[in-house]
Design a protein around this motif. Structure first.
Motif, short mmCIF file in Angstrom:
data_model
loop_
_atom_site.label_atom_id
_atom_site.label_comp_id
_atom_site.label_asym_id
_atom_site.label_seq_id
_atom_site.Cartn_x
_atom_site.Cartn_y
_atom_site.Cartn_z
N LEU A 18 0.87 -1.17 0.00
CA LEU A 18 0.00 0.00 0.00
C LEU A 18 0.90 1.22 0.00
CD1 LEU A 18 -3.13 0.48 0.35
CD2 LEU A 18 -2.65 0.86 2.77
N ARG A 19 0.48 2.30 -0.65
CA ARG A 19 1.24 3.54 -0.61
C ARG A 19 0.35 4.68 -0.12
NH1 ARG A 19 4.44 6.89 -5.34
NH2 ARG A 19 2.30 7.49 -5.91
N LEU A 20 0.81 5.30 0.93
CA LEU A 20 0.12 6.48 1.46
C LEU A 20 0.76 7.73 0.88
CD1 LEU A 20 -0.18 5.52 5.25
CD2 LEU A 20 -1.64 4.86 3.31
N SER A 21 -0.06 8.76 0.70
CA SER A 21 0.42 10.05 0.23
C SER A 21 0.00 11.13 1.21
CB SER A 21 -0.15 10.38 -1.15
OG SER A 21 0.25 9.42 -2.12
N CYS A 22 0.78 12.20 1.24
CA CYS A 22 0.45 13.35 2.07
C CYS A 22 0.75 14.59 1.22
CB CYS A 22 1.27 13.34 3.34
SG CYS A 22 1.11 14.85 4.33
N ALA A 23 -0.31 15.27 0.80
CA ALA A 23 -0.16 16.46 -0.02
C ALA A 23 -0.02 17.68 0.89
CB ALA A 23 -1.36 16.62 -0.94
N ALA A 24 1.00 18.48 0.62
CA ALA A 24 1.26 19.66 1.42
C ALA A 24 0.98 20.92 0.62
CB ALA A 24 2.72 19.67 1.88
N GLY A 35 7.33 13.67 8.76
CA GLY A 35 7.26 12.38 9.44
C GLY A 35 5.90 11.73 9.28
N TRP A 36 5.88 10.44 9.54
CA TRP A 36 4.64 9.66 9.62
C TRP A 36 4.52 9.11 11.03
CZ3 TRP A 36 0.89 9.42 5.99
CH2 TRP A 36 1.22 9.73 4.66
N PHE A 37 3.34 9.23 11.58
CA PHE A 37 3.00 8.63 12.86
C PHE A 37 1.75 7.76 12.63
CE2 PHE A 37 5.48 10.98 16.11
CZ PHE A 37 6.09 11.92 15.29
N ARG A 38 1.46 6.92 13.61
CA ARG A 38 0.24 6.11 13.52
C ARG A 38 -0.35 5.91 14.89
NH1 ARG A 38 2.83 0.19 11.84
NH2 ARG A 38 3.78 -0.29 13.88
N GLN A 39 -1.65 5.68 14.92
CA GLN A 39 -2.34 5.42 16.17
C GLN A 39 -3.21 4.19 16.02
OE1 GLN A 39 -4.65 8.69 17.72
NE2 GLN A 39 -4.58 7.82 19.78
N PRO A 40 -2.77 3.06 16.58
CA PRO A 40 -3.59 1.84 16.54
C PRO A 40 -4.81 2.01 17.43
CG PRO A 40 -1.27 1.35 16.98
CD PRO A 40 -1.45 2.82 17.17
N ILE A 70 9.90 5.70 3.40
CA ILE A 70 9.43 7.07 3.31
C ILE A 70 10.17 7.77 2.19
CG2 ILE A 70 11.09 7.95 5.00
CD1 ILE A 70 8.92 9.88 5.97
N SER A 71 9.47 8.66 1.49
CA SER A 71 10.10 9.46 0.44
C SER A 71 9.32 10.76 0.29
CB SER A 71 10.14 8.69 -0.89
OG SER A 71 8.84 8.39 -1.34
N ARG A 72 9.93 11.70 -0.41
CA ARG A 72 9.26 12.97 -0.64
C ARG A 72 9.58 13.45 -2.04
NH1 ARG A 72 11.28 16.80 3.97
NH2 ARG A 72 10.01 18.34 2.85
N ASP A 73 8.60 14.10 -2.65
CA ASP A 73 8.74 14.66 -3.99
C ASP A 73 8.51 16.16 -3.88
OD1 ASP A 73 8.41 15.57 -6.62
OD2 ASP A 73 7.58 13.66 -7.28
N THR A 78 4.69 16.53 -2.07
CA THR A 78 4.02 15.34 -1.55
C THR A 78 5.00 14.43 -0.81
OG1 THR A 78 2.42 15.41 -3.37
CG2 THR A 78 2.59 13.35 -2.15
N LEU A 79 4.52 13.91 0.29
CA LEU A 79 5.24 12.93 1.10
C LEU A 79 4.59 11.58 0.87
CD1 LEU A 79 7.29 12.50 3.55
CD2 LEU A 79 5.25 12.71 4.99
N TYR A 80 5.40 10.53 0.84
CA TYR A 80 4.88 9.18 0.61
C TYR A 80 5.31 8.23 1.71
CZ TYR A 80 4.27 10.98 -4.13
OH TYR A 80 3.91 11.73 -5.22
N LEU A 81 4.52 7.20 1.88
CA LEU A 81 4.90 6.08 2.74
C LEU A 81 4.53 4.80 2.00
CD1 LEU A 81 6.05 5.04 5.41
CD2 LEU A 81 3.71 5.03 6.31
N GLN A 82 5.54 4.08 1.55
CA GLN A 82 5.34 2.79 0.91
C GLN A 82 5.34 1.72 1.98
OE1 GLN A 82 4.81 2.08 -2.44
NE2 GLN A 82 4.44 -0.03 -1.76
N ILE A 83 4.24 0.98 2.06
CA ILE A 83 4.09 -0.07 3.06
C ILE A 83 4.13 -1.42 2.34
CG2 ILE A 83 2.57 -1.07 4.80
CD1 ILE A 83 1.40 1.71 5.25
#
Length: 124
Positions: A18-24, A35-40, A70-73, A78-83
């Motif tokens: 899965l790939r998450l994106s974060c548009a800034a 950064g990426w954080f998570r809350q279970p 993690i990567s950024r473009d 945009t920030l990415y998180l490849q899972i």
């Protein structure tokens, strides 16, 4: 300041990807450590991974090393998180965050701006 919007969450099978994106938007994307954080469910928010302003430095929580990237473009702000190879214990609400300060950060208080989160659910 910067506005952050996550996307890409959903239901994924264990072992999939899965790939998450974060548009800034707003202030210059490169001005921020990201950064990426998570809350279970039922747990506190935790650090997952971070990346320096120019994308050369990355760091990960031990629980995701070797599986998450993690990567950024900068051109796309945009920030990415490849899972990869997700596990059921990776199920959580995933947040991206931006830090104005110098140096990399692993703690919530070190980040100044947050998105609303995107849900990731991993089925076994």
């Amino acid at each position: 300041q910067v506005q952050l919007v996550e996307s890409g969450g959903g239901l994924v099978q264990a072992g999939g990807s899965l790939r998450l994106s974060c548009a800034a938007s707003g202030r210059t994307f490169r001005a921020y450590v990201m950064g990426w954080f998570r809350q279970p469910p039922g747990k506190e928010r935790e650090f997952v991974t971070g990346i320096g302003r120019y994308g050369f430095r990355t760091y990960y929580a031990d629980s995701v090393k070797g599986r998450f990237t993690i990567s950024r473009d900068t051109a796309k702000n945009t920030l990415y998180l490849q899972i990869n190879s997700p596990k059921p214990e990776d199920s959580a609400l995933y947040y991206c965050a931006a830090r104005q300060g110098l140096g990399l950060g692993r703690r919530e208080y070190e980040y100044d701006y947050w998105g609303q989160g995107t849900q990731v659910t991993v089925s076994s």
